[in-house]
Design an enzyme around this catalytic site. Structure first.
Site, mmCIF file in Angstrom:
data_model
loop_
_atom_site.group_PDB
_atom_site.id
_atom_site.type_symbol
_atom_site.label_atom_id
_atom_site.label_comp_id
_atom_site.label_asym_id
_atom_site.label_seq_id
_atom_site.Cartn_x
_atom_site.Cartn_y
_atom_site.Cartn_z
ATOM 1 N N GLU A 199 43.518 56.009 6.656
ATOM 2 C CA GLU A 199 44.640 56.951 6.595
ATOM 3 C C GLU A 199 44.597 58.007 7.695
ATOM 4 O O GLU A 199 45.635 58.477 8.159
ATOM 5 C CB GLU A 199 44.698 57.634 5.222
ATOM 6 C CG GLU A 199 45.184 56.729 4.098
ATOM 7 C CD GLU A 199 44.057 55.938 3.452
ATOM 8 O OE1 GLU A 199 42.913 55.982 3.960
ATOM 9 O OE2 GLU A 199 44.324 55.260 2.435
ATOM 10 N N PHE A 234 42.196 57.639 -12.407
ATOM 11 C CA PHE A 234 41.696 56.865 -11.272
ATOM 12 C C PHE A 234 42.497 57.223 -10.010
ATOM 13 O O PHE A 234 43.716 57.246 -10.015
ATOM 14 C CB PHE A 234 41.829 55.369 -11.566
ATOM 15 C CG PHE A 234 41.421 54.513 -10.398
ATOM 16 C CD1 PHE A 234 40.112 54.533 -9.930
ATOM 17 C CD2 PHE A 234 42.342 53.724 -9.747
ATOM 18 C CE1 PHE A 234 39.733 53.764 -8.838
ATOM 19 C CE2 PHE A 234 41.975 52.946 -8.653
ATOM 20 C CZ PHE A 234 40.659 52.975 -8.198
ATOM 21 N N GLN A 235 41.803 57.504 -8.949
ATOM 22 C CA GLN A 235 42.396 57.900 -7.656
ATOM 23 C C GLN A 235 43.308 59.111 -7.807
ATOM 24 O O GLN A 235 44.332 59.220 -7.126
ATOM 25 C CB GLN A 235 43.126 56.721 -6.999
ATOM 26 C CG GLN A 235 42.143 55.645 -6.532
ATOM 27 C CD GLN A 235 42.735 54.642 -5.581
ATOM 28 O OE1 GLN A 235 43.919 54.325 -5.661
ATOM 29 N NE2 GLN A 235 41.923 54.113 -4.680
ATOM 30 N N MET A 281 29.846 67.414 25.481
ATOM 31 C CA MET A 281 30.077 68.857 25.377
ATOM 32 C C MET A 281 29.012 69.520 24.507
ATOM 33 O O MET A 281 28.560 70.621 24.792
ATOM 34 C CB MET A 281 31.477 69.136 24.818
ATOM 35 C CG MET A 281 31.930 70.564 25.009
ATOM 36 S SD MET A 281 32.000 71.075 26.749
ATOM 37 C CE MET A 281 33.718 70.793 27.139
ATOM 38 N N LYS A 288 53.750 58.226 -9.443
ATOM 39 C CA LYS A 288 54.206 56.844 -9.495
ATOM 40 C C LYS A 288 55.390 56.671 -10.457
ATOM 41 O O LYS A 288 56.310 55.896 -10.190
ATOM 42 C CB LYS A 288 53.047 55.938 -9.922
ATOM 43 C CG LYS A 288 53.315 54.471 -9.645
ATOM 44 C CD LYS A 288 52.069 53.631 -9.868
ATOM 45 C CE LYS A 288 52.344 52.170 -9.548
ATOM 46 N NZ LYS A 288 51.160 51.324 -9.780
#
Lengths: 180, 591
Positions: free
Chosen positions: B58, B120-121, B486, B170
């Site tokens: 993502e 869940f999630q 760096m 959802k």
């Protein structure tokens, strides 16, 4: 002693801190208070007092009163940062208007017997605090006023058996006929 | 009739999301499916107006959307699932917030009745992303969805642009409700960014500009965000006034690097002439930049003798770090137009010949000097070769973060805006590869190059797979010094050369890696082979990993050292061991 090597320029600011009271008119929607508080914690600003309640239910407007401290530059930042939040309508620095009234309400519980009880009542009278609950060994006083007055009252109650205090925090409004 | 089944505006929440994307002119989105967004993916499957690019992580979707947005001026759109999908978006959202990139992220959420149940999630997506978005929404009622989506696009793209997130449970995606096309009342009445600058302030600004003896224009990303008109007006202002101009990292390309008034980038690794001009100027016109700490160096010694004019659309940018004399709140393009109009009508171009002579002396110090070698490729030389090979072509450059990014900013000349995509504010290693994916999606026929470092590029390497899947011929040009360059440079300069964990052992074979993904790999060691290999890379019409082995211990100069002001830069020819040690003595707190 040398300062540590750092990726950032570490600068000590010596400007004196000021205390300002800000009135913030917001859309009353989920998360709006979290946004405001998150801004203060996320950017390291101080909150001395914060009160919030819906004030115009038809328009879903809430008014948040924040007392904060910081250098003049930080106070200016706080106002701009608040003002650019999407649900914020207006930010007014009540301290700068010099025409504002600030009040808070405290409920003060005092436990004691005999002379202490009498003295507590006498002081309550002098401060125009009301008795809103009483038992044979305790009082709950309700007192309204500016922060200094309430601090002073609480200090006076301490030797008389102060048990606990609940305070609302500061609410502020401008004098005169105009609204914010 | 009450029958709503034939009303074309009756649809599911998932269908509304796709419809809103179409109504806002979105043609490409970047995303990754998951349980809580399956209804939306089902809608995407059944239409062809919005192309979905499947990323591999993502974070890649977010940076790709950023690259897309930065290279087109349009908002980038990302679609992710709940929980880990949303938390993986935190980095790109923060990146877009820091660099003012318009980004619309739609995230799935567990059904409303499960919110707060540790489902869940599940995660508190709006809570987590509140400080890293310009605004976000959790939509609990399908009939609010159209309004929120339209408002999200409006907020992301107006005022100071930024990322927004719409979290859609959802059950709201499944529910049927009424859609409406975008309309004005969709937006909070409290949100009204100011576009037009105050006329009195503009007059004050012109009066300062007209009497300046040592002026400088310091422009930033705001000019690019404002759109092509702002760029045109900035160039015209430079032409009309004859003033020198420098720019921040984010502002490169607004004024062409080949322009005669160009001083190069300013700041920590900016040119000597840009920083000296800033330090000694008497009038500074800051357009769409924010006096960031990498620009100012030590704030109490920043351009001490100048009157400062600051144009910014965000009032909170003004007087944040540096006190300015003439703040002008408004859109860069709009305000520049007004300034130009007043200047042309009422003012005369001041005589600043002496100032230009002074600047010429600073330029003569040649602060970007480096010593070429016949044995080993210098990273600066690699960027210059890349620039020469792509000059005049339709090219877009992205970068990762680190030394290679600074060398790219110093040595690649940008002639136009929207051609340079880099993570400025947040400094996100791993930005460049997915950003290149997004840029290539927006510009399929252009040459898109990610100037990368060997460490950064490994953070989002998996998006090579995306590039291969969608036949996006991005070129990943890795300046491979086998260090986090760096970090190593700072350890050398500030931490007694104790190179703690800045060396990447077990470096992958980038050529084999490219081949494993289905792309093309190159490796070059010798300066003599570089130009030919670059030409070959450009001619390949597939994704490329170009492993350019460069001098491993080269440092990025010039540099403003610890707690120093602009006029105390360390120049490359002075940067012998002794001078460096002295400049960083005690490391008294770095810029």
């Amino acid at each position: 002693m040398n300062q540590p090597a750092s990726a950032y320029f570490i600068e000590e600011r010596h400007d004196p801190n000021e205390t300002h009271t800000l009135s913030v008119l917001v859309q009353n929607e989920p998360g709006v208070l979290a946004r405001v508080i998150g801004l203060f914690s996320g950017r390291g600003y101080n909150i001395e007092s914060l009160t919030v309640s819906e004030t115009e239910s038809q328009k879903h407007l809430s008014r948040i009163t924040i007392v904060t401290t910081g250098t003049p530059m930080v106070i200016e930042q706080i106002k701009h940062q608040l003002d650019r939040m999407i649900p914020v309508y207006r930010v007014v620095d009540m301290t700068l208007t010099k025409r504002s009234i600030e009040r808070e309400l405290a409920m003060v519980k005092v436990r004691g017997l005999g002379e202490h009880r009498v003295e507590a009542l006498r002081l309550a009278d002098a401060f125009r605090a009301r008795v809103i609950d009483a038992t044979t060994e305790s009082f709950v006083f309700e007192i309204t006023g500016n922060t200094d007055k309430i601090n002073q009252y609480i200090d006076l109650m301490r030797p008389l058996g102060l048990v606990e205090v609940s305070r609302t925090g500061v609410a502020a409004i401008g004098r005169g006929p105009e609204g914010m | 009739m009450n029958d709503k089944s034939h009303d074309p505006n009756q649809m599911t929440g998932a269908a509304m999301i796709v419809r809103a994307l179409i109504d806002h002119g979105v043609t490409d989105i970047f995303g990754y499916p998951g349980g809580a967004v399956l209804p939306i993916y089902d809608e995407i499957f059944q239409q062809s107006e919005v192309q979905h690019i499947l990323v591999r992580h993502e974070q890649g979707a977010g940076h790709a959307a950023e690259g897309y947005a930065r290279s087109t001026g349009k908002p980038g759109v990302a679609l992710v699932t709940s929980g880990p999908g949303a938390t993986n978006m935190v980095t790109p959202l923060t990146d877009a917030l820091m660099d003012s990139i318009p980004l619309v992220c739609i995230s799935g959420q567990v059904p409303t009745h499960l919110i707060g149940n540790d489902a869940f999630q599940e995660c508190d997506t709006v809570g987590i992303t509140r400080p890293c978005t310009k605004h976000n929404w959790l939509v609990r009622d399908v009939n609010d969805l159209a309004k929120v989506l339209h408002e999200a696009f409006y907020v992301a793209t107006t005022g100071r642009p930024g990322p927004v997130l719409v979290d859609v449970p959802k059950d709201v995606q499944f529910a049927t409700g009424t859609y409406h096309p975008p309309r004005k009342s969709d937006v909070h009445r409290s949100y009204a960014p100011r576009v037009k600058g105050d006329a009195t302030q503009i007059r004050k600004a012109v009066a300062l500009l007209a009497t300046a003896k040592r002026p400088v224009i310091y422009s930033g990303g705001g000019v690019i965000n404002s759109g092509p008109e702002a760029t045109k007006l900035l160039r015209e202002l430079v032409e009309v006034t004859g003033f020198p101009i420098t720019s921040t990292l984010m502002g490169l390309g607004a004024y062409p690097a080949s322009g005669k008034n160009w001083l190069g980038m300013l700041g920590m690794h900016g040119t000597y002439e840009a920083n000296m001009t800033m330090h000694d100027c008497d009038v500074m016109l800051c357009v769409g930049a924010r006096f960031d700490d990498r620009i100012t160096g030590r704030v109490d010694a920043f351009s001490p003798g100048s009157k400062k004019i600051h144009i910014d659309i965000d009032p909170s940018s003004i007087n944040k770090n540096i006190r300015v004399d003439v703040p002008i709140i408004g859109d860069c393009g709009n305000v520049l137009g007004d300034i130009l109009q007043v200047f042309k009508a009422e003012a005369k171009r001041p005589d600043i010949k002496a100032w230009w002579q002074q600047i010429a002396q600073w330029r003569a110090r040649n602060s970007l000097y480096y010593k070429k070698s016949n044995d080993v490729i210098l990273p600066q030389h690699a960027i210059q070769s890349l620039f020469e090979a792509t000059r005049g072509r339709d090219t877009y450059i992205t970068t990762e973060v680190g030394q290679h990014q600074m060398w790219a900013a110093q040595f690649y000349g940008f002639e136009e805006p929207h051609r340079w995509m880099t993570s400025g504010g947040l400094g996100t290693m791993g930005y460049g590869l997915p950003a290149a994916v997004g840029v290539q999606v927006a510009h399929p026929d252009s040459l898109v190059i990610d100037i990368a470092g060997d460490a950064s590029v490994q953070m989002t390497m998996q998006e090579m797979s995306t590039a291969v899947q969608y036949e996006l011929p991005i070129k990943i040009f890795i300046l491979n010094n086998q260090y986090m360059g760096m970090v190593r440079q700072w350890q050398q300069l500030l931490h007694g050369n104790r190179l703690s964990h800045s060396y990447s052992e077990a470096m992958p074979d980038f050529v084999k890696l490219a081949e494993a993904y289905g792309g093309v790999g190159f490796q070059v060691h010798k300066p003599g082979d570089l130009d030919g290999a670059i030409q070959e890379m450009i001619s390949v019409k597939r994704p490329v990993l170009f492993d350019c082995r460069v001098a491993s211990l080269e440092n990025c100069f010039p540099m403003i050292p610890s707690g120093k002001a602009h006029n105390e830069m360390l120049l490359p020819e002075q940067a012998n061991d002794e001078a460096t040690a002295k400049a960083f003595a005690g490391g008294k707190a770095l810029v």
